[in-house]
Design an enzyme around this catalytic site. Structure first.
Site, PDB file in Angstrom:
ATOM      1  N   ASP A  32       1.201  19.774   7.119  1.00  0.00           N
ATOM      2  CA  ASP A  32       2.014  20.789   7.780  1.00  0.00           C
ATOM      3  C   ASP A  32       3.345  20.914   7.026  1.00  0.00           C
ATOM      4  OD1 ASP A  32       2.884  22.582   9.677  1.00  0.00           O
ATOM      5  OD2 ASP A  32       3.548  21.036  11.094  1.00  0.00           O
ATOM      6  N   GLU A  63       5.188  24.602   3.046  1.00  0.00           N
ATOM      7  CA  GLU A  63       5.500  25.856   2.311  1.00  0.00           C
ATOM      8  C   GLU A  63       6.400  25.580   1.108  1.00  0.00           C
ATOM      9  OE1 GLU A  63       5.855  25.370   5.674  1.00  0.00           O
ATOM     10  OE2 GLU A  63       3.851  26.198   5.964  1.00  0.00           O
ATOM     11  N   ASP A  74       1.889  28.569  13.684  1.00  0.00           N
ATOM     12  CA  ASP A  74       2.459  28.640  15.034  1.00  0.00           C
ATOM     13  C   ASP A  74       2.291  30.012  15.667  1.00  0.00           C
ATOM     14  OD1 ASP A  74       3.124  26.057  14.574  1.00  0.00           O
ATOM     15  OD2 ASP A  74       5.219  26.469  14.100  1.00  0.00           O
TER      16      ASP A  74
HETATM   17  C1  GLC Z   1       4.839  22.858  13.156  1.00  0.00           C
HETATM   18  C2  GLC Z   1       3.328  23.013  13.161  1.00  0.00           C
HETATM   19  C3  GLC Z   1       2.796  22.633  14.504  1.00  0.00           C
HETATM   20  C4  GLC Z   1       3.203  21.220  14.828  1.00  0.00           C
HETATM   21  C5  GLC Z   1       4.712  21.075  14.775  1.00  0.00           C
HETATM   22  C6  GLC Z   1       5.162  19.631  14.946  1.00  0.00           C
HETATM   23  O1  GLC Z   1       5.442  23.769  13.994  1.00  0.00           O
HETATM   24  O2  GLC Z   1       2.947  24.305  12.775  1.00  0.00           O
HETATM   25  O3  GLC Z   1       1.409  22.772  14.544  1.00  0.00           O
HETATM   26  O4  GLC Z   1       2.743  20.853  16.084  1.00  0.00           O
HETATM   27  O5  GLC Z   1       5.187  21.545  13.519  1.00  0.00           O
HETATM   28  O6  GLC Z   1       4.623  18.819  13.978  1.00  0.00           O
END
Ligand code: GLC
Length: 798
Positions: A397, A400, A480
């Site tokens: 995650d 980017e 998200d």
């Molecule tokens: C980001 C991710 C999400 C995750 C959060 C905390 O927003 O896209 O899926 O739960 O980070 O790690």
């Protein structure tokens, strides 16, 4: 886009530098152009700034090894051309205008004089858009199914709540795939501008008849796909950027997540509830709270003895996947940081000397330089700590990469990467960061699995960010989203377009991530996701509980039915994964994939096919208990009622809360497995084979162990199932098994639909027994799964 340094000049005249040969090499004012046919239907065009020098090789496209096609090149006084058996590229040497026509002389692409410009730091390309041309693909993008009329900037960013209703003019997302599929009058073609630097596309928004592209690079590295079949375009694109490896079979099961299950007790409680309530599930996720102060690769105090927890969950049939973000906490006492510094593995600040410091969940952080092989292998070694605890998959995650410290939410564009091919500024390679992080994660899992492929567990990696070719390293989940109807709508086109962009394994947060979901929205989302390649429920911190039972008993019951259906579908889905791996064909397909000559089907972005034979029309509106469904030209059987319907028309499908409009194509051959609590709970020795009589039926059966890398060494089995109807006789021919893998299926329980009359069943020419399911017009017969050819025939007795 950064301010232009020098205006890009249109080349006034080209001259040829090559003698007629397999390609063309031209020089214009301040620019060179090389054109090569890689295949009959694939052209590679490279414009480079300057009159010397060579194009830089791609970051993601491997050198092309297939034999080059026979081409004819022509160089005249005013035109140069290259002709393959599928089409011709011709450039006007005076003006630089160029076009591609197919073998019938019909236009595929054209760019006017001055439409292709290359300067030191910016290049532009403007294609003409034909009147009836639609454009699809572009990877993960919000908005309409047909991308015509959209602007899109390829520059990966972290964006919260990206539904069009929330961000109507949103142009950037987490994943950048500058590939598009164009369709006109049933003919498909494709464009891929390969650069990980910032790119901007305007597809007929500013100028209705122009597709304007520009990139912050001094080159255009362009692939043109001539089609004219849709599957040829996508499979060529996949051949260029790489095939998706097969995931472990459990990765196709239902997955439960939340930001976050904050303690070991809570995770175990969720596992217990799922099993107690008989809600099938294969994977549980640990989001950022499992770590010690968000220090990557650690477990905090709330997760004592993680290996023991994972073992206990494993005994119940659960796999555990942990989140892994790139930011390494800048804590001098933190071992991962110390070793990363020792390995000199972090992205450098613009000065090129000190490590760049940004800010993510752990606070001040350094960013591993995933574009560097040494850094990737250091990361893979660190990741071993998770594998040793029994973690089965990695969830990448914030890659980017996200950086809270800057208004543009990412690294300083002048940061320095020491890539495998030398130093590069971040702006030149930005979109590759997530791609190479996923690569490091996958390679780490492979390394942890050891050198024996038949013992090495298949890697399972999920990523939020990526570039073209990301399918080689990870599945993509679309970040998200929000718990609103608008976002559920957007998810359908998003997955379809991602699927057309070489990423067959994709999905989104079921129920919505941001905001509180509602029982109805959750249920409709859940029903839709039963048919998406990736099926994971995830929601944000502070939102209401979103496990199926948290939304009330009626919701839970319907979810259970759909989970059972998902698990029954797994053998069919797995064959589709195998097909996607070998041909690039999407698992979740827009109607245009199989019905490209039907304009209604081409425009249809709110229904989809799962493989060839199942069509799903998700309910996307609050309160709706029916919806309009387009049936393309085939016969379709309503799954819930068995009613046959003729294609080529819209129908209104009843859709009470307990169902989703679902249709089976006449001709379908659908292998169904048991409804089990997790993959492998019940052995695969007896599978159902649902067959619907119809003019053409085909199943490409694929089997392997579903767990290890042995399939990469050829431990597989394939056979083709073909069904036909001749007169009143329905027949099924199963080709002999090919491949060394021994099938686990002992018996096929054939379920022949629409077998209304009593009749004769023959197995390999001999009469065979069967049972009649009277009220459902079906017959059922057990067919031993012999490795040789199998022929089954059924003729009604009139
Ligand atoms: C980001 C991710 C999400 C995750 C959060 C905390 O927003 O896209 O899926 O739960 O980070 O790690």
């Amino acid at each position: 886009m950064p301010a232009r340094r020098r205006p890009a000049k249109a080349p006034a005249a080209y001259q040829s530098l090559s003698t007629p040969g397999p390609g063309l090499h031209l020089r214009g004012p301040g620019v060179q152009l090389r054109i090569e046919a890689l295949a009959d239907d694939l052209l590679h065009l490279q414009w480079t700034h300057g009159t010397r020098g060579k194009p830089t090789p791609s970051w993601v496209v491997s050198p092309w090894t297939p034999p080059r096609p026979a081409v004819q090149t022509g160089i005249g006084a005013t035109t140069a051309s290259i002709t393959t058996p599928v089409g011709t590229y011709a450039i006007d040497l005076r003006s630089g205008a160029w076009s591609v026509t197919d073998r019938h002389g019909l236009q595929v692409f054209s760019a006017a004089a001055g439409a292709t410009t290359v300067s030191k730091s910016e290049s532009t390309l403007t294609l003409d858009l034909a009147e009836r041309e639609s454009v699809f693909g572009l990877g993960e993008t919000t908005g309409t199914f047909n991308r015509r009329g959209l602007q899109r900037e390829f520059w990966n960013i972290d964006v919260l709540g990206h539904a069009p209703a929330i961000h109507p003019a949103l142009k950037q997302l987490y994943v950048s795939i500058p590939f598009a599929l164009s369709m006109r009058d049933g003919r498909a073609a494709g464009v891929f501008w390969d650069t990980p630097a910032r790119q901007f596309w305007d597809i007929g928004q500013t100028r209705l008849d122009r597709w304007q592209m520009k990139a912050s690079t001094g080159a255009i590295d362009l692939y043109l796909f001539l089609g004219p079949e849709v599957d040829h375009v996508v499979s060529r694109y996949t051949q260029l950027t790489g095939a998706m490896p097969l995931p472990p079979k459990w990765g196709l099961g239902y997955q439960q997540s939340r930001y976050s299950y904050e303690t070991r007790e809570r995770v175990e409680e969720i596992a217990q509830e799922l099993r107690k309530r008989r809600l099938p599930c294969d994977v549980l996720y640990l989001d950022i709270h499992h770590m010690e102060g968000y220090r990557v690769f650690t477990f905090g105090k709330a997760f004592p003895k993680p290996a023991e927890m994972i073992r206990r969950l494993g005994r119940k049939g659960f796999k555990v996947v942990t989140i892994v973000d790139p930011g390494v906490k800048n804590d001098p006492k933190f071992g991962v940081l110390q070793r990363g510094r020792k390995a000199d593995a972090f992205v450098k600040a613009p000065d090129g000397k000190t490590d760049y410091l940004g800010e993510v969940w752990p606070g001040e952080s350094r960013f591993p330089d995933f574009l560097n092989a040494g850094a990737r292998s250091w990361w893979a070694r660190e990741q071993q700590a998770l594998s040793e605890q029994g973690v089965a998959g990695i969830w990448n995650d914030m890659n980017e990469p996200a950086n809270f410290a800057r208004p543009d939410k990412t690294l300083d564009p002048e940061c320095l990467h020491r890539t495998d091919r030398g130093p590069q500024r971040h702006r030149e390679v930005h979109n590759l960061y997530g791609h190479h992080m996923a690569q490091a994660s996958r390679e780490g899992l492979l390394a942890a699995g050891g050198s024996d492929p038949s013992r090495c567990p298949r890697p399972f990696v999920i990523t939020r960010a990526g570039y073209a070719g990301i399918q080689r390293h990870a599945l993509v989940w679309t970040g998200d989203n929000s718990s609103n109807w608008d976002h559920l709508n957007d998810a359908v086109q998003m997955f379809l377009n991602l699927s057309l962009s070489g990423v067959p394994f994709c999905g989104g947060d079921v129920g919505g991530f941001l905001e509180n979901t509602t029982p109805e929205l959750f249920l409709r989302w859940f029903q839709f996701s039963t048919f998406t390649p990736f099926f994971r429920n995830h929601s944000n911190i502070g939102t209401i509980d979103q496990e199926p039972w948290a939304l009330g008993q009626p919701v839970e019951e319907i979810c259970r039915t759909f989970l059972h259906l998902r698990y029954q579908l797994l053998p069919y889905l797995y064959c589709l994964f195998a097909e996607a791996r070998s041909t690039g064909a999407p698992i979740m397909r827009p109607l245009l994939w199989h019905y490209p000559n039907d304009p209604v089907a081409v425009a249809c972005g709110d229904q989809f096919l799962l493989g060839r034979d199942l069509m799903i029309a998700p309910v996307l509106r609050q309160g709706a208990v029916a919806r309009s469904v387009y049936l393309p030209n085939d016969t379709w059987i309503q799954f819930w009622t068995g009613e046959p319907l003729v294609g080529g028309q819209h129908v209104v499908s009843e859709a009470p809360l307990s169902t989703i409009p679902l249709y089976v194509r006449a001709g379908a051959i659908l292998p169904f497995g048991p409804a089990q609590q997790f993959v492998g709970e019940i052995p695969d020795d007896s599978l159902m084979l649902h067959c619907v009589p119809g003019p053409q039926g085909r199943l490409d059966w694929y089997e392997d162990d579903g767990e290890t890398q042995a399939y990469e060494q050829g431990q597989t089995l394939r056979r083709t199932f073909i069904s036909r109807v001749r007169g009143r006789t329905w027949s099924l021919d199963v080709s002999p098994a090919v491949g060394p893998f021994t099938s686990r299926v002992k018996t096929w329980r054939l379920v022949l639909w629409q077998a209304r009359h009593k009749g004769r069943l023959r197995l390999n020419g001999r009469p065979a027994p069967y049972d009649v399911v009277e009220d459902q017009d079906m017959i059922v017969a057990d067919i031993p799964n012999d490795v040789g050819p199998i022929r089954v025939e059924y003729s009604p007795v009139v």
